[in-house]
Structures are given as structure tokens and as C-alpha cells.
Design an enzyme around this catalytic site. Structure first.
Site, PDB file in Angstrom:
ATOM      1  N   TYR A   1      -6.263 -31.433 -29.929  1.00  0.00           N
ATOM      2  CA  TYR A   1      -7.430 -30.985 -29.164  1.00  0.00           C
ATOM      3  C   TYR A   1      -8.713 -31.351 -29.910  1.00  0.00           C
ATOM      4  O   TYR A   1      -9.607 -31.995 -29.374  1.00  0.00           O
ATOM      5  CB  TYR A   1      -7.419 -29.459 -28.988  1.00  0.00           C
ATOM      6  CG  TYR A   1      -6.316 -28.926 -28.109  1.00  0.00           C
ATOM      7  CD1 TYR A   1      -5.006 -28.879 -28.564  1.00  0.00           C
ATOM      8  CD2 TYR A   1      -6.581 -28.465 -26.831  1.00  0.00           C
ATOM      9  CE1 TYR A   1      -3.992 -28.380 -27.775  1.00  0.00           C
ATOM     10  CE2 TYR A   1      -5.566 -27.959 -26.024  1.00  0.00           C
ATOM     11  CZ  TYR A   1      -4.272 -27.917 -26.500  1.00  0.00           C
ATOM     12  OH  TYR A   1      -3.276 -27.440 -25.706  1.00  0.00           O
TER      13      TYR A   1
ATOM     14  N   GLU B   1      -8.456 -26.651 -17.770  1.00  0.00           N
ATOM     15  CA  GLU B   1      -7.303 -27.052 -16.942  1.00  0.00           C
ATOM     16  C   GLU B   1      -7.748 -27.972 -15.798  1.00  0.00           C
ATOM     17  O   GLU B   1      -7.051 -28.922 -15.445  1.00  0.00           O
ATOM     18  CB  GLU B   1      -6.549 -25.833 -16.402  1.00  0.00           C
ATOM     19  CG  GLU B   1      -6.061 -24.843 -17.459  1.00  0.00           C
ATOM     20  CD  GLU B   1      -5.394 -25.453 -18.678  1.00  0.00           C
ATOM     21  OE1 GLU B   1      -4.838 -26.570 -18.570  1.00  0.00           O
ATOM     22  OE2 GLU B   1      -5.458 -24.838 -19.752  1.00  0.00           O
TER      23      GLU B   1
END
Ligand code: BES
Ligand code: ZN
Length: 608
Positions: A383, A296
Site C-alpha cells: 500500500y 474500495e
């Protein structure tokens, strides 16, 4: 500019929001946000478009004022799955560069998919209600009318009144979130001076307490979990920031904080600026899940500062972030950690590709999103395929050269949005100027179209298997029915190595017998672990083997956690093992799950 985002109904080629002010009151009794939003929109056309079209999704709008006068407006028919467009007429238009102000009074409704309201019973200390938002990918439009596209960025002012402490995706202004009172509202203000897209709008309110975890960082969570949360994060927080800044450049947002949410949260983490929102399952008591925070934090550059222009190019957010996350962990935990994490990622990529089918559109790097709900296209593909594309470029040009491209790319696109074609051009331009003949010869060979559009798995690189060999060797032993396990088998393993072992067992061509599956769990004390990742990997084995002794534990997990990474595979397994128990468990818990988790489970369970 021609709009290139197919998932918005807004006419953002004509107008672009430059500043957004939200004034909301958090009404816990009615489970609504009530208030207004002020949008400052710049005209992008010479003659001035006579209409502003915004995204909305089941909002109750009561008035719209254009530059302080009443204006004609209407919410038109829904266009599934994108919501209903709000049309506002601008009778006189506006010249290019002029700003008009739209003030919209509204309330959210009970159908708001972007907010999760929780009863006191659903929170950690069971004393107060709680609300949190989750806007990515296209849920911001269910909270306020906006140009709900990552291709438009606006600065934000948040004025939020609530009886309980509030966080939002801006820097707090004169607030003390340690406070909080039972009677009467307090005003909580936040400023976001870096322009952000609508999907990064975020707020949460509940019984929140704060503790420092680094030089620029605090963790915010329920008072009962504060110590635990601090312990889990404080060791790594500053290291992550330091390494990330060396890899890219200085952190641009001021503070980096973490809000640990109640357990219903659908994701591991969400990169809301200033306050990353995180699942409490990262508090595994062993600091084995803090890579979620490295991930994050990396979004502070990839995604939040430089972001994809539409969800078709989502790999630019998540692929880059996965790449940075692995680079950070390699610096902190050693090079083999990069490969270890990539091997785990490869397995999840294989799983996604086999779930969709190797020819499926959603297994491409650039995914067509026309008429597609981004939630349906979501998987590990952006991803991992994104990571592999970048890692391929990194190896092709050589680490020393690629590391010069990284800050160049982020500087070039800072505060802007881009698509894959602009990425390609930036890469080519950089290395052309760079002028290394050997590198350029290699770059000339890149099969760009194949990389962008070929479905299925990309070429598999040779990974360093140092950390997985022992896990796979143990799994091999379990193929022999006579193997007598011992707790010492996994003693030297990290939790993530045990997960690799368990995933290899999941993939055996025939399942373990009930007795062997159970023996595995007891010998390695897995059900007793606090690590939900570990438990889930084991429970998938229990379900495949039909070990009913573990079903109550599985149902309990499904009733207490909303993170899709765990509940989706468990429901899929439970559905195969005991269809009624799966459906019954879902019916009991469906209101506890956020809209995204609920929607995906309904599909997995054949209810939609
Ligand atoms: N931005 C994502 C979460 C997300 C993606 C929310 C798409 C809504 C739509 C976040 O950065 C993320 O990738 N979280 C991962 C963390 C993991 C890869 C370390 C998660 O939730 O598991
Ligand atoms: Zn991410």
C-alpha cells in the site's frame, strides 16, 4: 504465455477460463454450498494440452464432465500452502482457440477457509444465520475449482438459491433483495459481464435490507443497521464517484453498492465488484471512516479493471488504489488531506518495516512469493511503498503530466493483468511519445531496480504537516508528567487527528504510568467513543502501561470484532501485558474469527 504466478497450481499457460457459471444452494443447516460450476476454458496451445489442472482446497468433488461426457479426473496430493490440484484429462486435446466445457459437481466442506458461516446470535438482529465469502488472495479455490490466479479473467453467471437474500459480485438480474422468506429457497441471479479474476468472486446471504446512498449506489445490511449505514455513506458516495471518474475515466461496472457485513469481517473493506464488502466499524457515527469506501471504489479501476498478474506485484493494486484514494480525498477535503493521510500511512509503513525487519523480503515493492502464502506477506508495504513509488513518479514528471498518464495506463491495461515490468514499459513508452524533453531527462534518472527491489523504507518526502502539528504538540505536552490535560485539548481535532496524537503517545520511549494513561482516556472520553479506530489506538496505550481497568473493554472489543487492523495489535499488546488473558480470550473467540484472522492470530500468539 509462461505462467508467472507462483501461487497457483493451475496450468493456465495451456488453458484459460473465459466464462464461469456457478449454481449453488446455500445450505445453512449443513453450513455448505452445494451445487456445480461450469468452466468454459479456451485452449492456448496449438497442439492442445491433454490435461487441465485446477486449484482446489478441501472441496468435496463428486463428478467432473468434459463436454457432457464422463472424464478421467483426480485430486492429487496437497502442495502446502496452495491446496490440492484437480487434474482432468482431455484425451483429444483441443486446437488453439477452441473452448471446452468442464462441469464439476461439488460441495464445500467444513474446512472451507473462504466462507464464514455465522449463527443468528452472531448477527445484528440475532434472527437469521448469515454466510459471506472472502476470496482474496487465494481462497476462491476453497469454494470452487478454478484457475486461482489474478492473471486469468473470466466473466461470471451466479445462480444462487437461498432461503435468505443474496448478493454476489455481479449485477443483480430480476431479483428483489428486499424480500426474503423463512420457508423455501429463492433463486438469486447475477451477471458479471466484465471479466474478473477468481479472487473477486463473492457472495453473501443473510437477513439483508437495502437503502439508496447515491445515484448509482445502494447500501445493503441488516435491517437494524440500515438507517445508520445510509447516513454514514450517503453524503460522500456520489462525490467519490464523480471525482474518481474525473481522475481516471468513466466507471465501468454499472452500479457501485456497499454491503456492510457482520463485525467478524477480517478487513476494512474488500473491493468485490458491484458490491464492496465492508466492516461495520466504518459506521462510526461521525463519517470519519468513509475513506475505506473511497479506497474500495478506487479499486474499480486499480485492481478490478487493471490488476496485478500475481501477488508478487500486489503494489499495482494497493499502491495505485492508495494513491487514487488520497487524490480523491484531496479534492473533497482540501490538499492538506492528501499529506495528512500519507503521514498516517508512513507511520504504518514504519511499523511494518520494523515488524518484519528492514532487510526483509516482504518490505520490497516486488515481493518474491515462491512457496509463500500471500496472507503471510500481507502488510502495509504494498500500500504505502506502492503509494510512495507512484507519488515519486508524480512529483518527478509533474502533476500536470502525470495526470495524463493515469487514464492512459488504465485504458491500456483495462480488462488485463500486468506485472511491474509491464508497468515500467508502459510508463516509459507513454512519456517517450509524449515528447517533453525536460520530463524525459528526469525519467532517464529513475533507478528502477532500486525502486523495485530495495528493502526497507523508501526516501521520505517533505509532507505538509498542517494537520499533524497540533497533534504532535499535544503529544509533546504529555511527555511532561505534570501536564494537566483538559477535554478542550482535542475539541478541535477530527477523530483521525486524535488518532495521530495517540499514535505519537504509543511511541514514547517509556510508557505512561497507569494513572496518566487512564487520565488520558477519561479526560478525552475515548472509551465512550463509537469509533473503533480511536479506541484501538487508546487501548494500545492502556496495554503498554498495564492499565487493568481497561482490560474488560479490550476483551469485549476482541470478542466482538474480527478486523485484523484492530485485533492484531490489541492481541499483541494483551499478550505482553497478560499472556493468559490473551490466550483465554482467543480460545473463546477463535470460531468467531474468519480463517485469515484466526491464522494470523495463531502466529502472533505463538500457537503455530
Ligand atoms: N483488497 C484489500 C483487502 C485485502 C487485501 C483482502 C489482501 C485480502 C487480501 C482492500 O482493498 C483493502 O485494502 N482494505 C483496507 C482498506 C483501507 C486501506 C482503507 C482494509 O481492509 O483495511
Ligand atoms: Zn485495497
Amino acid at each position: 504465455m509462461t505462467p508467472r504466478d507462483p501461487n497457483t497450481l493451475a496450468n493456465y499457460g495451456d488453458w484459460a477460463v473465459r466464462h464461469t457459471t456457478v449454481d449453488f444452494k446455500v445450505n445453512f443447516e449443513k453450513r455448505r454450498l452445494e451445487g456445480s460450476v461450469l468452466l468454459e476454458l479456451e485452449s492456448l496451445t496449438d497442439r492442445g494440452s491433454r490435461e487441465i489442472v485446477l486449484d482446489t482446497n478441501r472441496l468435496a468433488i463428486s463428478s467432473v464432465r468434459l463436454d457432457s461426457s464422463d472424464s478421467e479426473w483426480a485430486v492429487r496430493d496437497r502442495v502446502e500452502p496452495f491446496g490440492a490440484p484437480l487434474h482432468v484429462s482431455v484425451p483429444d486435446g483441443a486446437s488453439r482457440g477452441d473452448i471446452v466445457k468442464l462441469n464439476i459437481t461439488l460441495e464445500t466442506t467444513e474446512h472451507c477457509v473462504g466462507l464464514q458461516w455465522m449463527t443468528p446470535a452472531q448477527t445484528g438482529n440475532k434472527k437469521h444465520p448469515y454466510v459471506y465469502s472472502q476470496c482474496q488472495a487465494i481462497l476462491a479455490r476453497s469454494i470452487f475449482p478454478c484457475q486461482d490466479t489474478p492473471d486469468v479473467k473470466s466473466t461470471f453467471t451466479f445462480n444462487i438459491a437461498s432461503p435468505l437474500p443474496v448478493v454476489a459480485s455481479g449485477v443483480p438480474v430480476h431479483t428483489d433483495i428486499k424480500g426474503g422468506s423463512d420457508a423455501g429457497d429463492k433463486l438469486f441471479r447475477f451477471e458479471q459481464k466484465v471479466p474478473i479474476p477468481s479472487y473477486l468472486f463473492a457472495l453473501a446471504s443473510g437477513d439483508l435490507a437495502t437503502a439508496p446512498i447515491g445515484r448509482r449506489s445502494v447500501v445493503v445490511t441488516g435491517p437494524e443497521a440500515l438507517e445508520e449505514a445510509k447516513w454514514e455513506l450517503e453524503e460522500d458516495m456520489d462525490k467519490f464517484l464523480e471525482v474518481a471518474e474525473k481522475l481516471v475515466f468513466d466507471y465501468q461496472w454499472g452500479q457501485y453498492n456497499v454491503l456492510v457485513l457482520p463485525p467478524s469481517f477480517a478487513y476494512g473493506g474488500m473491493e468485490n465488484p458491484i458490491y464492496t464488502f465492508a466492516t461495520p466499524t466504518i459506521l462510526s457515527g461521525d463519517r470519519q471512516n468513509v475513506d475505506v469506501i473511497a479506497h474500495e471504489l478506487s479499486h474499480s479501476w486499480s485492481g478490478n479493471l487493471v490488476g496485478c498478474a500475481s501477488w508478487e506485484h500486489f503494489w499495482l493494486n494497493e499502491g495505485w488504489t492508495t494513491y487514487l484514494e488520497r487524490r480523491i480525498n484531496a479534492v473533497i477535503h482540501g490538499e492538506p488531506q492528501f499529506d495528512f493521510s500519507a503521514i498516517i500511512g508512513w507511520k504504518s509503513l514504519e511499523d511494518s518495516v520494523s515488524l518484519f525487519g528492514a532487510d526483509h523480503e516482504f518490505t520490497k515493492l516486488i515481493i518474491s512469493h515462491k512457496g509463500v502464502d500471500p496472507e503471510d506477506a500481507f502488510s502495509s508495504v504494498p500500500y504505502e511503498k506502492g503509494f510512495h513509488f507512484l507519488y515519486y513518479l508524480d512529483r518527478l514528471v509533474g502533476r500536470e503530466h502525470f495526470d495524463k498518464f493515469i487514464p492512459h495506463y488504465f485504458r491500456t491495461w483495462a480488462r488485463k493483468s500486468l506485472d511491474s515490468f509491464e508497468f515500467k514499459q508502459t510508463f516509459l513508452d507513454f512519456f517517450e511519445k509524449y515528447g517533453n524533453a525536460e520530463v524525459n531527462e528526469k525519467i532517464a534518472q529513475i533507478p528502477w531496480d532500486e525502486k523495485f527491489y530495495k528493502p526497507g523504507l523508501p526516501p521520505k518526502p517533505n509532507f505538509n504537516t498542517a494537520y499533524v502539528d497540533s497533534c504532535l504538540e499535544l503529544a509533546e505536552k504529555w511527555k511532561n508528567e505534570d501536564y494537566q490535560p483538559n477535554p478542550s485539548d482535542v475539541e478541535s481535532f477530527s477523530a483521525n487527528q486524535t488518532i495521530v496524537f495517540l499514535q505519537a503517545v504509543q511511541d514514547f520511549s517509556s510508557p505512561l504510568s497507569v494513572e496518566r494513561a487512564h487520565l488520558l482516556g477519561t479526560t478525552y472520553s475515548i472509551s465512550a467513543s463509537k469509533n473503533v479506530d480511536l479506541k484501538t489506538a487508546y487501548y494500545v496505550i492502556s496495554l503498554r502501561s498495564g492499565d487493568r481497568q481497561e482490560f474488560p473493554g479490550i476483551v469485549e472489543l476482541l470478542s466482538s470484532i474480527g478486523r485484523m487492523k484492530f485485533v492484531r495489535p490489541l492481541y499483541r499488546g494483551l499478550y505482553k501485558a497478560d499472556r493468559n488473558l490473551a490466550l483465554e480470550t482467543f480460545q473463546k473467540n477463535k470460531d468467531f474469527y474468519p480463517s485469515t484472522t484466526k491464522g494470523q492470530l495463531e502466529k502472533d500468539l505463538g500457537l503455530k
